[in-house]
Design a protein around this motif. Structure first.
Motif, PDB file in Angstrom:
ATOM      1  N   UNK A 174       0.862  -1.180   0.000  1.00  0.00           N
ATOM      2  CA  UNK A 174       0.000   0.000   0.000  1.00  0.00           C
ATOM      3  C   UNK A 174       0.896   1.227   0.000  1.00  0.00           C
ATOM      4  N   UNK A 175       0.575   2.190  -0.846  1.00  0.00           N
ATOM      5  CA  UNK A 175       1.270   3.476  -0.873  1.00  0.00           C
ATOM      6  C   UNK A 175       0.229   4.570  -0.671  1.00  0.00           C
ATOM      7  N   UNK A 176       0.664   5.658  -0.048  1.00  0.00           N
ATOM      8  CA  UNK A 176      -0.210   6.797   0.214  1.00  0.00           C
ATOM      9  C   UNK A 176       0.242   7.950  -0.673  1.00  0.00           C
ATOM     10  N   UNK A 177      -0.698   8.493  -1.452  1.00  0.00           N
ATOM     11  CA  UNK A 177      -0.343   9.535  -2.418  1.00  0.00           C
ATOM     12  C   UNK A 177      -0.888  10.900  -1.994  1.00  0.00           C
ATOM     13  N   UNK A 178      -0.042  11.901  -2.113  1.00  0.00           N
ATOM     14  CA  UNK A 178      -0.395  13.318  -1.969  1.00  0.00           C
ATOM     15  C   UNK A 178      -1.054  13.683  -0.642  1.00  0.00           C
ATOM     16  N   UNK A 179      -0.512  13.222   0.492  1.00  0.00           N
ATOM     17  CA  UNK A 179      -1.124  13.657   1.755  1.00  0.00           C
ATOM     18  C   UNK A 179      -0.875  15.145   1.989  1.00  0.00           C
ATOM     19  N   UNK A 180      -1.854  15.810   2.594  1.00  0.00           N
ATOM     20  CA  UNK A 180      -1.685  17.221   2.960  1.00  0.00           C
ATOM     21  C   UNK A 180      -0.591  17.320   4.016  1.00  0.00           C
ATOM     22  N   UNK A 181      -0.120  18.519   4.276  1.00  0.00           N
ATOM     23  CA  UNK A 181       0.913  18.694   5.301  1.00  0.00           C
ATOM     24  C   UNK A 181       0.428  18.210   6.662  1.00  0.00           C
ATOM     25  N   UNK A 182      -0.807  18.517   6.984  1.00  0.00           N
ATOM     26  CA  UNK A 182      -1.373  18.086   8.265  1.00  0.00           C
ATOM     27  C   UNK A 182      -1.451  16.561   8.342  1.00  0.00           C
ATOM     28  N   UNK A 183      -1.923  15.936   7.270  1.00  0.00           N
ATOM     29  CA  UNK A 183      -2.008  14.475   7.237  1.00  0.00           C
ATOM     30  C   UNK A 183      -0.609  13.857   7.255  1.00  0.00           C
ATOM     31  N   UNK A 184       0.316  14.450   6.522  1.00  0.00           N
ATOM     32  CA  UNK A 184       1.692  13.950   6.482  1.00  0.00           C
ATOM     33  C   UNK A 184       2.323  14.006   7.876  1.00  0.00           C
ATOM     34  N   UNK A 185       2.036  15.065   8.616  1.00  0.00           N
ATOM     35  CA  UNK A 185       2.564  15.195   9.977  1.00  0.00           C
ATOM     36  C   UNK A 185       2.037  14.067  10.862  1.00  0.00           C
ATOM     37  N   UNK A 229       5.316   6.586   7.705  1.00  0.00           N
ATOM     38  CA  UNK A 229       6.215   6.843   6.574  1.00  0.00           C
ATOM     39  C   UNK A 229       7.415   5.908   6.556  1.00  0.00           C
ATOM     40  N   UNK A 230       7.649   5.183   7.644  1.00  0.00           N
ATOM     41  CA  UNK A 230       8.726   4.189   7.682  1.00  0.00           C
ATOM     42  C   UNK A 230       8.257   2.824   7.175  1.00  0.00           C
ATOM     43  N   UNK A 231       6.952   2.669   7.067  1.00  0.00           N
ATOM     44  CA  UNK A 231       6.378   1.378   6.683  1.00  0.00           C
ATOM     45  C   UNK A 231       5.765   1.430   5.284  1.00  0.00           C
ATOM     46  N   UNK A 232       5.064   2.507   4.999  1.00  0.00           N
ATOM     47  CA  UNK A 232       4.407   2.671   3.706  1.00  0.00           C
ATOM     48  C   UNK A 232       5.068   3.799   2.933  1.00  0.00           C
ATOM     49  N   UNK A 233       5.059   3.670   1.634  1.00  0.00           N
ATOM     50  CA  UNK A 233       5.625   4.703   0.780  1.00  0.00           C
ATOM     51  C   UNK A 233       4.644   5.867   0.682  1.00  0.00           C
ATOM     52  N   UNK A 234       5.157   7.085   0.863  1.00  0.00           N
ATOM     53  CA  UNK A 234       4.359   8.292   0.669  1.00  0.00           C
ATOM     54  C   UNK A 234       4.729   8.873  -0.683  1.00  0.00           C
ATOM     55  N   UNK A 235       3.768   8.919  -1.571  1.00  0.00           N
ATOM     56  CA  UNK A 235       3.990   9.398  -2.938  1.00  0.00           C
ATOM     57  C   UNK A 235       3.543  10.848  -3.035  1.00  0.00           C
ATOM     58  N   UNK A 236       4.431  11.737  -3.445  1.00  0.00           N
ATOM     59  CA  UNK A 236       4.069  13.148  -3.497  1.00  0.00           C
ATOM     60  C   UNK A 236       3.315  13.558  -4.755  1.00  0.00           C
ATOM     61  N   UNK A 237       3.346  12.737  -5.783  1.00  0.00           N
ATOM     62  CA  UNK A 237       2.786  13.137  -7.075  1.00  0.00           C
ATOM     63  C   UNK A 237       1.537  12.352  -7.413  1.00  0.00           C
ATOM     64  N   UNK A 238       0.733  12.917  -8.295  1.00  0.00           N
ATOM     65  CA  UNK A 238      -0.506  12.265  -8.712  1.00  0.00           C
ATOM     66  C   UNK A 238      -0.265  11.189  -9.765  1.00  0.00           C
TER      67      UNK A 238
END
Length: 116
Positions: free
Chosen positions: A76-87, A95-104
């Motif tokens: 599972x990867x998480x794409x485009x989280x807001x700054x609040x969600x990313x925090x 973020x150490x377990x799942x990939x956070x994808x910044x792009x659409x």
């Protein structure tokens, strides 16, 4: 519904979250993620672009979905989280377990890896 076999697995399933991912919204997202997991995808991408905040219930749901996907050979990867969600995701060490994808724009390699 017939469960998917390995030969029937799909490469990518995308789920879009709109609004806050909290205890109130978690049951509906859980239903959607169950449907996604039933397809046995190589990758589930949860699009958080329209999700402002995530609470503990949302984080637990994402972590459980990731655990189950990995058990079946996916991720599972998480794409485009807001700054609040990313925090919130960083504080929970997601973020150490799942990939956070910044792009659409997300694509998979033949091996099922995410390519930006």
């Amino acid at each position: 519904m017939v469960p998917a076999t390995a030969a029937q697995a799909v490469p990518l399933v995308e789920v879009q979250v709109k609004g806050d991912l909290d205890a109130q919204a978690a049951p509906e997202l859980h239903r959607l993620l169950e449907e996604a997991l039933a397809l046995r995808p190589q990758q589930i991408v949860v699009d958080l672009a329209d999700c402002d905040t995530i609470d503990a219930a949302g984080i637990l749901l994402l972590m459980d979905t990731h655990r189950r996907a990995v058990r079946d050979g996916g991720a599972v990867a998480l794409r485009s989280p807001s700054e609040r969600a990313r925090r919130a995701l960083r504080l929970a060490k997601v973020d150490r377990i799942m990939q956070l994808l910044p792009y659409a724009n997300v694509a998979l390699t033949p091996a099922g890896q995410v390519v930006l």
